[in-house]
Enzyme design. Structure first.
Site, short mmCIF file in Angstrom:
data_model
loop_
_atom_site.label_atom_id
_atom_site.label_comp_id
_atom_site.label_asym_id
_atom_site.label_seq_id
_atom_site.Cartn_x
_atom_site.Cartn_y
_atom_site.Cartn_z
CE LYS B 72 -3.98 2.12 2.35
NZ LYS B 72 -4.89 1.71 3.62
CB SER B 148 -8.29 3.59 2.57
OG SER B 148 -7.32 3.09 3.49
CB SER B 172 -8.52 1.01 5.56
OG SER B 172 -9.21 2.33 5.45
#
Lengths: 95, 474
Positions: B72, B148, B172
């Site tokens: 990420k 997210s 997330s």
């Protein structure tokens, strides 16, 4: 009905964010609505309840005050948007 | 089946037997990205040459030796970008150090490869708040991947990564895993070092794995956890071998069904999938019991006071001086701050900074921030009481399947309310996992649904045990 009138310009200045008038109007409306929803927390019985800042117990952590490997000056400055004489450059603050 | 859709243990066997090489895996990943990332938008950047260099040196005798993992784009990897999905950092920041999780993964032989898209600074549940590109749901193009960690979930579920890292502040990791159809685990707060993760809400953030299977999740978790003196909230706890939980049956295990999670707002099709999942657990001999988490509904309001408050403080570091975007031609320092931040941050980040600044400001601190901290205590106590009677809790991960892209764009409050089932585990610091439970047919697409398990602090082993039993029986 909204009981809030968030002073969006004051808050934006505190947060160091320049807003256009359009943004100010939009965020004002959206945040008023969000804050109305936050008011649901007031219906909870919080008498005598201790606040939680961390879910699990945390305590102050200290380390030995000794030398440790760290960035070189070059590494620390590598991402600086402006660099002058091996320092971070900012706009003039003293007349 | 493509190489990238193999389990980590199968890849390990092939690597050790020299049937494949680490470079083959890197090339297979790069080929998949080049073929399909244009449509899916999972990755923001990737450096195949750098990964191939690491592959040459990879030691396949290590537990993750030669395995490329997607990262990420808010976790620092030396020499790579770390944009956080923001204009604030895009094109102007190169990570000068490895996050602790990256050091650990490297020590286990893994190769960090590729930077995955995300909601800007991890604020959002759809990845639509990324300033740098749209990520699609690989199961249903035109739909959000969740967020997210939407890029991470899209890459893993869409066959563009063997596995990936995400971060979870209010769901997330788990919610995008549920919406895309992969496994996402948020460890106990403090299990995994946050050093090198760009901070959003420090008392809630936790890094974890997104994987194709529960077994892969356990294997990766083994190499993420552990005490780190550089994170003051890191727990000094021993790390068990989480893969030992895989394959243990769940006969007699007490699983709690919180009645507050099956009331209003849940999509009936999603609820039907979850009910079928609960029947599966019963058929495996688990002891299902109704429990009560009475303050569930307060979770969203509590979270959206505390997380923005912490974010407003954490994001004060973006001052246009040391790194990140700097406005041109500001006449004085105040204007420099105001404009650098106005130009660098996107709308959702501005909204949350404003909200956080407001609830911490003089005159409102007690009414909002302190009240929310007290509500957090009640939510935590709900779980403490519940875990006196049960070993684990089962519930939906998300009340709805993936929306169409753009559906909630102008309704931030509605978007916040969708985090209702994932937020409590963050507020209480508990480990939780989302596992694929089936699909619902809506909008002419088969949309994945995730089932969530939550357990006691540090009891990831029970999560993995239940999740694996469920995954195998489904």
């Amino acid at each position: 009905m909204s009981t809030h009138a968030i002073d969006i310009h004051r808050v934006a200045t505190l947060a160091r964010l320049e807003l256009t008038e359009d943004e100010a109007t939009r965020y004002q409306q959206q945040l008023d609505r969000v804050l109305d929803y936050m008011d649901t927390l007031r219906s909870l019985d919080l008498e005598g309840v201790e606040p939680t800042s961390h879910a699990l117990p945390v305590c102050d952590v200290v380390r030995a005050d000794g030398d440790r490997p760290s960035f070189t000056q070059d590494e620390a400055l590598a991402n600086a948007p402006r660099r002058v004489m091996d320092q971070f450059q900012i706009p003039k603050v003293i007349e | 089946m493509s190489l990238l859709q193999s389990s980590l243990s199968s890849l390990r066997r092939q690597l050790v037997a020299r049937e494949i090489s680490p470079a083959d895996l890197v090339r297979a990943t790069a080929t998949a990205i080049e073929a399909r990332n244009g449509d899916l938008g999972a990755y923001l950047s990737w450096d195949t040459d750098a990964a191939l260099k690491e592959a040459e040196k990879a030691d396949v005798s290590l537990p993750l030796g030669g395995i490329p993992l997607g990262i990420k784009d808010n976790i620092n990897v030396t020499g790579q970008p770390c944009t956080c999905g923001s204009r604030m950092l895009a094109g102007s920041y190169t990570a000068p150090y490895d996050a602790t999780v990256i050091q650990r993964l490297r020590a286990a032989g893994a190769i960090p490869f590729g930077r995955l898209n995300m909601d800007e600074f991890a604020m959002g549940s759809s990845t639509e708040n990324s300033a740098l590109g749209v990520t699609q749901n690989p199961a249903a193009p035109g739909h959000i991947p969740g967020g997210s960690s939407g890029g991470s979930a899209c890459a893993v579920a869409g066959g563009l990564a063997v596995a990936a890292l995400g971060s979870d502040t209010g769901g997330s990791i788990r919610q995008p895993a549920a919406l895309c159809g992969c496994v996402g685990l948020k460890p106990t707060y403090g299990r995994v070092s946050r050093f090198g993760l760009v901070a959003f809400a420090s008392s809630l953030d936790q890094i974890g794995p997104l994987t194709q299977s529960v077994e892969d999740s356990a294997l990766l978790l083994n190499h993420l956890c552990g005490f780190d003196p550089r994170d003051s909230t890191s727990l000094q706890e021993s790390v068990p071998d989480f893969t030992a939980a895989i394959g243990r049956d769940i006969r007699g295990l007490r699983i709690g069904l919180p009645k507050e999670y099956f009331i209003s707002g849940i999509d009936p099709d999603v609820e039907a999938v979850i009910r079928r999942g609960i029947a599966t657990l019963e058929s495996l001999g688990a002891d299902l019991r109704e429990i009560s988490l009475p303050h569930t509904e307060a979770g969203v309001a509590t979270y959206y006071v505390l997380a923005p408050a912490e974010a407003s403080a954490n994001l004060a570091r973006f001052d246009g001086v040391r790194y990140g975007h700097r406005a041109a031609d500001a006449s004085d320092l105040m204007q420099h701050y105001l404009r650098s931040r106005a130009e660098g941050f996107g709308p959702e980040v501005k909204r949350r900074i404003l909200l956080g600044t407001y609830v911490l400001s003089s005159g409102y601190y007690d009414a909002y921030y302190l009240t929310a901290q007290k509500a957090r205590t009640l939510i935590r106590q709900d779980f403490t009481r519940a875990f006196e009677d049960v070993d684990c809790i089962v519930c939906p991960t998300s009340p709805t399947p993936a929306h169409r892209l753009g559906a909630l764009k102008d309704d931030p409050l509605q978007a916040y309310l969708e985090d209702v089932f994932t937020i409590p585990a963050n507020l209480a610091g508990l480990p939780a996992i989302s596992v694929p439970a089936g699909t619902v047919h809506q909008n002419d697409a088969d949309l994945p649904v995730g089932i969530q398990f939550i357990s006691r602090p540090l009891d990831e082993a029970t999560l993995l045990q239940v999740a694996h039993a469920f995954e195998t029986a489904r």
